[in-house]
Structure formats: C-alpha cells, structure tokens
Scaffold this motif. Structure first.
Motif, PDB file in Angstrom:
ATOM      1  N   TRP A 517      23.361  28.865   4.672  1.00  0.00           N
ATOM      2  CA  TRP A 517      24.207  29.487   3.669  1.00  0.00           C
ATOM      3  C   TRP A 517      25.507  29.940   4.314  1.00  0.00           C
ATOM      4  O   TRP A 517      25.637  30.001   5.535  1.00  0.00           O
ATOM      5  N   SER A 518      26.416  30.267   3.455  1.00  0.00           N
ATOM      6  CA  SER A 518      27.698  30.766   3.953  1.00  0.00           C
ATOM      7  C   SER A 518      27.498  32.146   4.563  1.00  0.00           C
ATOM      8  O   SER A 518      26.529  32.839   4.247  1.00  0.00           O
ATOM      9  N   GLN A 520      27.674  36.040   4.983  1.00  0.00           N
ATOM     10  CA  GLN A 520      27.664  37.043   3.919  1.00  0.00           C
ATOM     11  C   GLN A 520      29.076  37.580   3.716  1.00  0.00           C
ATOM     12  O   GLN A 520      29.790  37.890   4.659  1.00  0.00           O
ATOM     13  N   LEU A 533      32.513  35.485  -7.497  1.00  0.00           N
ATOM     14  CA  LEU A 533      31.111  35.072  -7.591  1.00  0.00           C
ATOM     15  C   LEU A 533      31.010  33.701  -8.228  1.00  0.00           C
ATOM     16  O   LEU A 533      31.742  33.367  -9.151  1.00  0.00           O
ATOM     17  N   ARG A 534      30.074  32.887  -7.685  1.00  0.00           N
ATOM     18  CA  ARG A 534      29.894  31.534  -8.195  1.00  0.00           C
ATOM     19  C   ARG A 534      28.439  31.331  -8.598  1.00  0.00           C
ATOM     20  O   ARG A 534      27.545  32.018  -8.098  1.00  0.00           O
ATOM     21  N   ASP A 537      25.139  31.786  -6.262  1.00  0.00           N
ATOM     22  CA  ASP A 537      25.224  32.846  -5.254  1.00  0.00           C
ATOM     23  C   ASP A 537      23.967  33.703  -5.279  1.00  0.00           C
ATOM     24  O   ASP A 537      23.322  33.870  -6.318  1.00  0.00           O
ATOM     25  N   TYR A 538      23.634  34.269  -4.123  1.00  0.00           N
ATOM     26  CA  TYR A 538      22.447  35.113  -3.996  1.00  0.00           C
ATOM     27  C   TYR A 538      22.886  36.482  -3.504  1.00  0.00           C
ATOM     28  O   TYR A 538      23.521  36.604  -2.454  1.00  0.00           O
ATOM     29  N   VAL A 571      27.014  39.058  -0.808  1.00  0.00           N
ATOM     30  CA  VAL A 571      26.700  37.795  -1.437  1.00  0.00           C
ATOM     31  C   VAL A 571      26.650  36.687  -0.387  1.00  0.00           C
ATOM     32  O   VAL A 571      27.452  36.665   0.542  1.00  0.00           O
ATOM     33  N   THR A 573      25.957  32.200  -0.196  1.00  0.00           N
ATOM     34  CA  THR A 573      25.865  30.967  -0.964  1.00  0.00           C
ATOM     35  C   THR A 573      25.087  29.949  -0.155  1.00  0.00           C
ATOM     36  O   THR A 573      25.455  29.654   0.990  1.00  0.00           O
ATOM     37  N   THR A 583      31.830  25.968   6.389  1.00  0.00           N
ATOM     38  CA  THR A 583      31.763  27.365   5.998  1.00  0.00           C
ATOM     39  C   THR A 583      32.889  28.154   6.632  1.00  0.00           C
ATOM     40  O   THR A 583      33.340  27.861   7.732  1.00  0.00           O
ATOM     41  N   ARG A 604      23.475  36.477 -10.205  1.00  0.00           N
ATOM     42  CA  ARG A 604      22.348  36.341  -9.277  1.00  0.00           C
ATOM     43  C   ARG A 604      21.453  35.187  -9.698  1.00  0.00           C
ATOM     44  O   ARG A 604      21.071  35.095 -10.854  1.00  0.00           O
TER      45      ARG A 604
END
Length: 648
Positions: A517-518, A520, A533-534, A537-538, A571, A573, A583, A604
C-alpha cells in the motif's frame, strides 16, 4: 476483545507422573535438565546432535582442503584427520542409535507385562532470534514503529522456546499445536512470497542427528508437525495396555501419529532431512498402523479372557495372524533402500521379532481351540463348518472337515500341528532377538518371548502321546482377520484456538505480507473527496486513535459527528503490483464544515472480506480449511490449514 482479555491466563494443568520440573501453563515446556529418565535422554540427544554438527563441519572443511591442496604431505595429514573425524561420527551415530532404541524409557511403568512399543524421539532445534528480522519488516513493510511491538516479539520467542520441550501429555500436544497454528499468522504477516527475510531455521534429524538449515518457514511448520506425530507415539507407548481404557487410548494415539505423518507426507515436499522424506514417512505410517493392530489384538484378547468358546479362540488366532501380516509389511519397508541404511537396526529387529512372535501366537490359539474338547460348544454343525472354512487359508472341506468336527482325535492331531508350528516360530523369534545387542538388554521383551515359548512347549508336551507313530502334519496357514481396522486420524488443530500475536497490526485480510500500500498519509477531513480520499482507501486512525479493527458503523458514526474544524484521519491505499514502485509520500489538508452523504460511502472500504470485531472472514492459505474470527482486537485461528507448496 481488549488486551487484558486476549492475555487471559490459561488454566494450569498438573499432569500426573510427568517429567517436568514443575507443572505450569500450556506455554511452559519441560525442563530438559530435570533429573528424570526422559529429560536426561532428551538432554543427551541434544548434546550428541551438537557434536555431530561440529564433526560434520570439520569433515566438510577437511574434504575441501584435501581437494584443493597439491602438497602430498598435507594430503596425508588431511586424510588421517578425515579418518579420525569419520570414526568419531560413527561412534556418535551408534550412541544416537542406542538412544533411539531406548524404548523402555517411554513404556508404562505398571506391573503388567506387555510387548514394548516403538516410540520416536522429538526433533531437536537450535534457538533462532526472529526479533531483528521482524522488527525490520514492521518498519519497512507496515511503516510502524517496531519498538511498539516488543511485547509481541517476546511472547513469540517464549512460545517457540517452550515448544522445544513439550510435556508428554495432552498439554504438550496443545503447546505444539498452538505454535503450529501461530505459524499460520506469522507466515501471512511477515513472509511475502517474493522476498526472503533471511531467517534460518535449524533442525536436527530425529534418528541420525544430521543438521538441516532452511530459510523457509515451511521447514519450521513441517518439523513441528513431525514432533506432534512423534509425541503421539510417546503417549501411545506410555499407556497402560493391561486395561481396556489404556488400550483404547494407545490405539487413538498411534492412529493420530499415523495421521500426522501421513499429513506431512501429502502436504509438504522437498524435505531436507531423511526423517521427513517420503520413504521414511511411509515407513512410519505403516509402523504406527502395525502398532495399532497390535493394540487391537490385545483388546480382543482382554475382552475374551476367560471365555471358553471355540469361536473365541479362533477369533484371537486370526487377530494375531493379522498383526503378524502388518509387521511383516513394515519389515519389508524397513529393509528397502533408502530406509534400510537409515532406520536403527534395533527397530528392524524388533519388527521382525514381532512378526514371528504373532505368527506363533496365532498358531498357539488355533491349537487351544482344537485341543481343548470342552471348547467345542457350537451345537450347530453348520456354524462350526463355516468358522473353519473362514479360518484356514488352505482348503479344508468335505470329508476332512466333517472328520475334524466329529472326531476328537483328528482335532488333537490338527491342534498338535499348530502347536508344533507355534514352538518353531517362537524359537525363531527368540533367535532373531538374540542377534541384536540392544534388544537383549530389554528384560520385558525377553520375558514375553520366553513365557510364550514355554507355554506353547508345555501344551505340546501334554498332547504328544507316546503311541503317536504318525508324522505330525504341516499346520495349514491361518487366514488373517480383524474386528477393528486401523484408521489414519488427522490432527485436529481446531481444538487449540490461538490469538494472532501481532493482531495490533490490523486485519489480516489487509495488513498482510502479500499486500502493498501507499505510505500512510494524514488527511484533515472536511469534505472527503476534496480532502483527497479515494475509493478503496483504508482508514487506519481517527484523530490519532488506531481504528484498524473498528467496525464500519463506528467509523461512519464518528465521521458524521465532524465539527467545523473537521477531523484528522490516517489513510492508506492498497496498491496494484504495477503501481507499487510509483508510490510517493504526500499530505492533504483541507478544512470544511460539512461531509457530503455521497462522500461517506467512499471514506472507508469495509467489504465482506474485511475482518471486524464481530464478523469473520476466510484467510487466504486454504479457504476450505482455514478461517479467522476477529473479535475486539484479535484474530482467532479455528481450523487446520494446508501447505501444498514446496517446503524448501
């Protein structure tokens, strides 16, 4: 589940007559230095393994020097050194073989006399420090401060240290299963398929003491599974087989041992050590099945003890013939390469002795059925005829069968033939037994063989009349038959529920070694889309509070209550493989007074595949056989899993 709940103490187990320095929780192993026979044996095995490792390193160095040098004097010196090293290795091998043949240590100490069973010693392993590699992975892959996970690292290392010396009871099995189940989480958290952590796992061969070293976690799993099977053999050998419950427990233990070895054979490949190779595991499975069959014979004999029936003694004779057959198959397996040069000579001899011993017993009980006239209590002649037809392998029918059924003298002659065969086979078993120096030291086995021989010889003397001028006929073979067929019982890992030690890293469906993931990023949330936010996203934190394990509704509720100043969230991704190298770190800050309803759905991603505190999801190893149930801040392993990939 809170941290205090996750670390609730396990109920302490105080086993009877267990060779531990003290009884403790499931996470505590036995003290290998405790002054008990089994602990001394394990300590000696560990010392010999280390010496073998040292001698093998010396031999490898000497062989390299011998090949590299052209100086004749150096070659002579190195050749002499190699001869000393090989001699030392041979002595160590013989000493280890004697330890592997120390069957009496594992047997039950009751006053009853039983034929000893063959148990396996546990594989030994060297200490390994996982903390450095795991800390680096936490920093690099998860982007978290590894110092926050000191407690988890200590817990993991303590668990591994404890499983090296499990107690010889159910608590010891649960300890091994707990570590085995924990390796599932460890594999998914820290061992990516495309990267190696550089952690080396050292294990010694259970029979030869030869060390093996692999970086694959599958080697660790396979070795622990082997020890689960080996511990079952020790538990089975320890049971008191003079009682029906004891025999039932022994049957169950040996069947589970056979199941563990069979599972290891079918699900792991490319074993670096001989004890986990396919030929060796095949041999061990057959050996365990033979010992199960022997226990079944003892169970039938105990149940029919005192029952004076013709059919009962025929049944015991057929059970003994079945045991002889399966031990004969084990002997054939042990005498085939590559197992032939690997298995201790005492094991091969013991199996051959048992094969001859139970052949003799089958003929003895057949003779008892024919010679004791009072036992022919079957009034139905047709039923008696049916029993005899099913009993003998050879053709015994027509006038001959009718004569045997009606004429006591003919029954005596047939019984005498069986007794003669029994005496000859008992003597053969004693002869084979005398060829092995280690077995000659086993008083129990010597006593069992001697007693059975004297009993058959005594019966033969009683029915051998002086006026018998005819030559004793050859006893017809006995058809093997059993009332209970052995089965392979797969280890039930689900009975030992474990909590993922590193559950604070987040749900395993997202925060695993296979996902990337990217970095944070911090988002000051007013309007979700405008803040950056996309979809996909988590959210990892809300206002600085970790929320990896929060439920969807809890996060949405907090976001709905956003104030004029907005809310800060962390967040990440999850990246596709082709985007992982692209990234970049960035920070988005935006203040707004509202949160659009359409944006709330994209804040989320908590789909059905994500684990929450109240719902479960399937893990990715084998969806048919594994599942994780998240509750609070933990994941709980509840079903066994399967590694069908190459071990090494």
């Amino acid at each position: 589940m809170s941290d205090s709940e996750a670390e609730a103490p396990v109920e302490e187990v105080f086993p009877e007559n267990e060779d531990c320095s003290q009884a403790g929780s499931i996470r505590k192993g036995c003290d290998p230095l405790a002054q008990t026979q089994r602990s001394k044996l394990q300590h000696r095995r560990s010392r010999i393994n280390q010496q073998i490792n040292k001698e093998m390193r010396m031999r490898a160095g000497a062989e390299n020097l011998f090949r590299a040098t052209t100086n004749h004097k150096v070659k002579e010196t190195v050749a002499l050194e190699l001869s000393f090293v090989n001699s030392n290795l041979q002595l160590l091998k013989e000493e280890l073989e004697e330890l592997n043949s120390s069957m009496e240590v594992y047997q039950n100490d009751s006053e009853s006399i039983n034929v000893p069973m063959i148990p396996l010693g546990l594989k030994e392993t060297k200490e390994v420090d996982l903390s450095v590699s795991l800390k680096d992975f936490i920093c690099e892959h998860y982007g978290e401060d590894s110092s926050l996970y000191e407690k988890e690292l200590v817990e993991l290392m303590e668990l591994r240290q404890a499983m090296r010396t499990p107690s010889r009871n159910e608590a010891g099995l649960e300890l091994l299963m707990e570590y085995y189940n924990q390796l599932y989480f460890l594999d998914n958290r820290f061992f990516p398929p495309s990267k190696n952590l550089g952690v080396y796992f050292h294990w010694y061969d259970s029979l030869t003491g030869v060390p093996s070293c692999q970086r694959a976690l599958a080697f660790e799993k396979g070795s622990v599974l082997f020890n689960i099977g080996a511990l079952y053999t020790q538990i089975g050998a320890r049971e008191d087989r003079s009682t029906t419950p004891g025999i039932e427990n022994a049957i169950d233990a040996f069947q589970k041992a056979a199941g563990a070895f069979n599972y290891l054979k079918e699900n792991f490949s490319n074993a670096p050590s001989l004890d986990m190779s396919v030929p060796s595991l095949n041999m061990l499975v057959r050996l365990m099945i033979a010992q199960v069959q022997e226990c079944v014979f003892e169970k039938v004999l105990l149940q029919l003890q005192g029952v004076c029936r013709f059919s009962a003694h025929l049944q015991v004779a057929q059970e003994a013939a079945r045991v002889a057959d399966v031990y004969s198959l084990v002997y054939q397996t042990m005498t085939q390469p590559p197992v032939k040069d690997y298995v201790p000579f005492s094991w091969t001899t013991m199996v051959q002795v048992k094969s001859e011993h139970f052949k003799a017993l089958s003929h003895y009980y057949a003779a008892v059925a024919f010679c004791d006239h009072d036992m022919l209590l079957v009034d139905d002649e047709g039923e008696s005829e049916k029993l005899l037809i099913q009993f003998h392998v050879g053709v015994l029918e027509g006038p001959v069968l009718s004569t045997v059924l009606r004429d006591p003298e003919e029954r005596r002659k047939l019984g005498k033939a069986h007794l003669k065969k029994a005496v000859m086979m008992h003597e053969e078993a004693m002869r084979i037994h005398s060829l092995c120096k280690i077995l000659r030291k086993m008083d129990i086995l010597q006593e069992v063989l001697s007693f059975a021989h004297k009993r058959s010889l005594g019966c033969y003397s009683q029915i051998d009349h002086e006026d018998d001028f005819f030559e004793t006929a050859e006893a017809p073979p006995i058809r093997p038959k059993t009332q209970q067929k052995p089965e392979l019982k797969t280890t039930n890992f689900s009975k030992v529920r474990v909590t993922d030690i590193f559950h604070r890293l987040g749900p395993l469906s997202v925060f695993s070694a296979k996902n990337n993931w990217s970095p944070q990023r911090r988002v000051h949330l007013g309007r979700a889309a405008e803040a950056g936010l996309r979809k996909g996203d988590y959210i990892t934190s809300v206002n600085g509070q970790d929320c990896k394990w929060w439920k969807h509704a809890e996060v949405v509720q907090l976001l709905k209550s956003v104030t004029e100043e907005g809310v800060d969230i962390g967040v990440i991704t999850i990246l596709l493989p082709e985007l992982q190298s692209q990234t970049d770190r960035r920070s988005v800050v935006l203040s707004s007074s509202g949160l659009m309803s359409s944006d709330k759905e994209n804040v989320r991603r908590l789909g059905q595949s994500n684990t929450s505190r109240s719902t479960g999801s399937l893990l990715t190893w084998n969806k048919k056989n594994s599942t994780a149930v998240g509750k609070g801040s933990s994941s709980t392993f509840s079903l066994p899993f399967k590694d069908t990939e190459a071990m090494y």
